[in-house]
Design an enzyme around this catalytic site. Structure first.
Site, PDB file in Angstrom:
ATOM      1  N   LYS A   1       0.830  -1.214   0.000  1.00  0.00           N
ATOM      2  CA  LYS A   1       0.000   0.000   0.000  1.00  0.00           C
ATOM      3  C   LYS A   1       0.860   1.258   0.000  1.00  0.00           C
ATOM      4  O   LYS A   1       0.554   2.228  -0.690  1.00  0.00           O
ATOM      5  CB  LYS A   1      -0.957   0.006   1.193  1.00  0.00           C
ATOM      6  CG  LYS A   1      -2.067  -1.014   1.018  1.00  0.00           C
ATOM      7  CD  LYS A   1      -3.203  -0.850   1.991  1.00  0.00           C
ATOM      8  CE  LYS A   1      -4.293  -1.872   1.643  1.00  0.00           C
ATOM      9  NZ  LYS A   1      -5.412  -1.862   2.540  1.00  0.00           N
TER      10      LYS A   1
ATOM     11  N   LYS B   1      -6.463 -10.750  -5.764  1.00  0.00           N
ATOM     12  CA  LYS B   1      -7.628 -10.863  -4.887  1.00  0.00           C
ATOM     13  C   LYS B   1      -8.633  -9.753  -5.200  1.00  0.00           C
ATOM     14  O   LYS B   1      -8.242  -8.656  -5.614  1.00  0.00           O
ATOM     15  CB  LYS B   1      -7.227 -10.840  -3.405  1.00  0.00           C
ATOM     16  CG  LYS B   1      -6.865  -9.484  -2.861  1.00  0.00           C
ATOM     17  CD  LYS B   1      -6.906  -9.438  -1.333  1.00  0.00           C
ATOM     18  CE  LYS B   1      -6.720  -7.991  -0.889  1.00  0.00           C
ATOM     19  NZ  LYS B   1      -6.978  -7.736   0.499  1.00  0.00           N
TER      20      LYS B   1
ATOM     21  N   LYS C   1     -11.184  -3.692  -2.696  1.00  0.00           N
ATOM     22  CA  LYS C   1     -11.804  -2.411  -3.020  1.00  0.00           C
ATOM     23  C   LYS C   1     -10.782  -1.435  -3.593  1.00  0.00           C
ATOM     24  O   LYS C   1     -11.133  -0.569  -4.372  1.00  0.00           O
ATOM     25  CB  LYS C   1     -12.519  -1.827  -1.796  1.00  0.00           C
ATOM     26  CG  LYS C   1     -11.625  -1.415  -0.667  1.00  0.00           C
ATOM     27  CD  LYS C   1     -12.452  -0.726   0.401  1.00  0.00           C
ATOM     28  CE  LYS C   1     -11.592  -0.114   1.488  1.00  0.00           C
ATOM     29  NZ  LYS C   1     -10.790  -1.056   2.249  1.00  0.00           N
TER      30      LYS C   1
END
Ligand code: AQP
Length: 332
Positions: free
Chosen positions: A112, A195, A198
């Site tokens: 991230k 995966k 969102k």
């Protein structure tokens, strides 16, 4: 009864199919057999920038979805993380027990922060897994039902529980991850090698449970498969078809080999059309029930208030023990 704790971020508005099949579905089952604590992780949510009004609204939407999914406030403790101040308090103690390098090895943080860039990455995102450690240890949870992406964070939780116990004396239960093999990782419908998520999925690859059912049916029908024609569960060579079979099997309770038999000699189109129907049947009542809970915010808030009260009792007891062990002078 053994205890479980898990949480979900109230960020996106709608949960996606990965959240539901990977985690929430297990939460519903575990409330029958375990002393279950489930939280809306709003402290975690602000590790990335949130609009305050949206965060507040989405916290209710998340609670409504959990109730619509089948959580029963009489069978489990459902609460908002920020309502229980002990989470932030124990997190500080855990921060002081964690090595800087150790925290830096968390792959979710690395992924991230690499995407966001160092200047836009908050220290909160870096310490996120340590707050999660505190979330779990506060409730002396034996098991933590999550998706595969959380495995490393549960390992960190075990390491820190053992470290604390070793240094200060037996205090915390060392928890186990509860990850169901079949649904540990639900994949993106357009790119079945990543995966469903969102932040990383494209809108066509992501099934949001609160979307218009017809839009969901369309996404299922245009899911990426492969150039072969055989409907067979083989995640290595047929990730797209295997993902559809997993979703189909879990939502209907039909074993995968039975589905393979049912679709023997049939094309991908038949499988997708039927799964689209299964999805519509699942999301339609789910959306309606979520809306019903949202239409009555007073009841919703009172469920969360009762949950917070129950959670606080357990959390306060654990925090007080941990503070004592660390050597903090008790407040008179
Ligand atoms: N694709 C998935 N398959 C199985 N389980 C999944 N979970 C998430 N994605 C999948 C599980 O859902 C629970 C809640 O996770 P969260 O609060 O991290 O939810 P999220 O942030 O909405 O999940 P995302 O989409 O994975 O977020 P980003 O994109 O921000 O990383 C957890 O138990 C998780 O394992």
């Amino acid at each position: 009864r053994p205890r479980v704790l898990s949480g979900i971020q109230p960020t996106a508005g709608s949960f996606h199919l990965g959240n539901y099949l990977g985690a929430v579905r297990q939460w519903v089952a575990l409330q029958e057999t375990h002393d279950a604590f489930y939280m809306l992780a709003d402290l975690h949510a602000i590790t990335v920038t949130q609009d305050p009004a949206e965060l507040r609204a989405n916290t209710r939407v998340a609670a409504a979805q959990l109730l619509a999914a089948g959580l029963d406030p009489d069978r489990c403790t459902l609460f908002v993380q920020s309502h229980v101040s002990e989470h932030a308090q124990l997190a500080w103690v855990m921060n002081c027990l964690t090595g800087f390098g150790e925290a830096g090895r968390m792959t979710q943080f690395k992924d991230k922060s690499a995407k966001q860039g160092a200047d836009r990455t908050s220290v909160g995102l870096f310490t996120y897994p340590i707050l999660q450690v505190a979330d779990i240890l506060l409730y002396q949870a034996h098991e933590v039902p999550v998706g595969e992406d959380q495995r490393q964070h549960i390992e960190l939780t075990r390491d820190l529980a053992e470290r604390f116990n070793g240094r200060y004396g037996e205090t915390f239960i060392v928890p186990e991850a509860y990850i169901l093999k079949e649904t540990a990782k639900i994949y993106d419908l357009q790119d079945p090698t990543i995966k469903m998520s969102k932040s990383a999925s494209t809108p066509k690859g992501l099934v949001n449970l609160l979307d218009e059912p017809r839009a969901t049916a369309k996404k299922v029908k245009s899911a990426v498969t492969d150039t072969d024609t055989v409907i067979r569960f083989d995640p290595e060579t047929k990730p797209g078809v295997s993902n559809l079979l997993t979703i189909y099997s879990t939502l209907t309770g039909t074993a995968v080999p039975e589905l393979e038999e049912k679709y023997a000699g049939k094309g991908y189109g038949a499988l997708k059309t039927d799964l689209a129907e299964v999805m519509v049947e699942f999301v339609t009542p789910f959306r309606e029930q979520t809306q019903q809970y949202l239409d009555d915010p007073e009841t919703l808030d009172s469920i969360l208030a009762k949950g917070a009260e129950k959670a606080r009792t357990v959390a306060a007891e654990t925090l007080s023990q941990a503070y004592g062990k660390v050597g903090f002078l008790p407040a008179k």
